[in-house]
Design a protein around this motif. Structure first.
Motif, short mmCIF file in Angstrom:
data_model
loop_
_atom_site.label_atom_id
_atom_site.label_comp_id
_atom_site.label_asym_id
_atom_site.label_seq_id
_atom_site.Cartn_x
_atom_site.Cartn_y
_atom_site.Cartn_z
N UNK A 20 34.16 34.30 43.71
CA UNK A 20 33.80 34.12 42.31
C UNK A 20 34.81 34.83 41.41
N UNK A 21 35.28 36.00 41.83
CA UNK A 21 36.28 36.73 41.05
C UNK A 21 37.53 35.87 40.87
N UNK A 22 37.99 35.24 41.92
CA UNK A 22 39.17 34.39 41.83
C UNK A 22 38.98 33.25 40.85
N UNK A 26 40.94 32.67 37.23
CA UNK A 26 41.63 31.40 36.99
C UNK A 26 41.29 30.79 35.64
N UNK A 27 40.06 31.02 35.17
CA UNK A 27 39.66 30.44 33.88
C UNK A 27 39.66 31.46 32.75
N UNK A 28 40.12 32.68 33.02
CA UNK A 28 40.23 33.69 31.99
C UNK A 28 38.96 34.45 31.67
N UNK A 32 33.82 38.94 33.55
CA UNK A 32 33.07 38.47 34.71
C UNK A 32 33.81 38.80 36.00
N UNK A 33 35.12 38.62 36.00
CA UNK A 33 35.94 38.97 37.17
C UNK A 33 35.84 40.45 37.48
N UNK A 34 35.82 41.29 36.44
CA UNK A 34 35.71 42.73 36.65
C UNK A 34 34.38 43.10 37.30
N UNK A 35 33.31 42.44 36.90
CA UNK A 35 32.01 42.69 37.52
C UNK A 35 32.03 42.25 38.98
N UNK A 36 32.66 41.13 39.26
CA UNK A 36 32.77 40.66 40.64
C UNK A 36 33.56 41.65 41.48
N UNK A 37 34.63 42.18 40.91
CA UNK A 37 35.45 43.16 41.64
C UNK A 37 34.62 44.40 41.97
N UNK A 38 33.81 44.84 41.03
CA UNK A 38 32.94 46.00 41.29
C UNK A 38 31.94 45.69 42.39
N UNK A 39 31.42 44.46 42.40
CA UNK A 39 30.47 44.07 43.44
C UNK A 39 31.12 43.94 44.81
N UNK A 40 32.40 43.66 44.84
CA UNK A 40 33.12 43.63 46.12
C UNK A 40 33.08 45.01 46.78
N UNK A 41 33.14 46.05 45.96
CA UNK A 41 33.22 47.41 46.47
C UNK A 41 31.88 48.02 46.81
N UNK A 42 30.86 47.68 46.06
CA UNK A 42 29.56 48.33 46.27
C UNK A 42 28.41 47.42 45.87
#
Length: 75
Positions: A20-22, A26-28, A32-42
């Motif tokens: 989802x982050x990717x 891709x759509x700017x 939302x991407x930052x939240x996905x990145x945080x969810x990847x970690x924890x």
């Protein structure tokens, strides 16, 4: 994502958040991407809720013509 967090399915959560982050990048949709990145970690239900709220905010601006869900009672 929410189910993976709730079920403590780390591999599923990481994969779903990463994919989802990717798409978000891709759509700017950077917030939302930052939240996905945080969810990847924890895993965090709070992050899932924040992600859902941000998605809803973006979807309401895009509207149904771009594939976002229509508002309730919309024709």
């Amino acid at each position: 994502l929410k189910k993976a967090v709730h079920d403590a399915a780390d591999d599923e959560r990481k994969e779903a958040a990463h994919r989802l982050k990717g798409s978000c990048v891709a759509v700017g949709a950077v917030p939302l991407a930052n939240l996905c990145e945080a969810l990847e970690s924890a895993p965090s239900t709070e992050l899932c809720d924040a992600l859902a709220a941000e998605y809803d905010r973006i979807a309401s601006k895009i509207g149904p013509e771009a594939g976002a869900p229509a508002a309730p009672n919309a024709p």
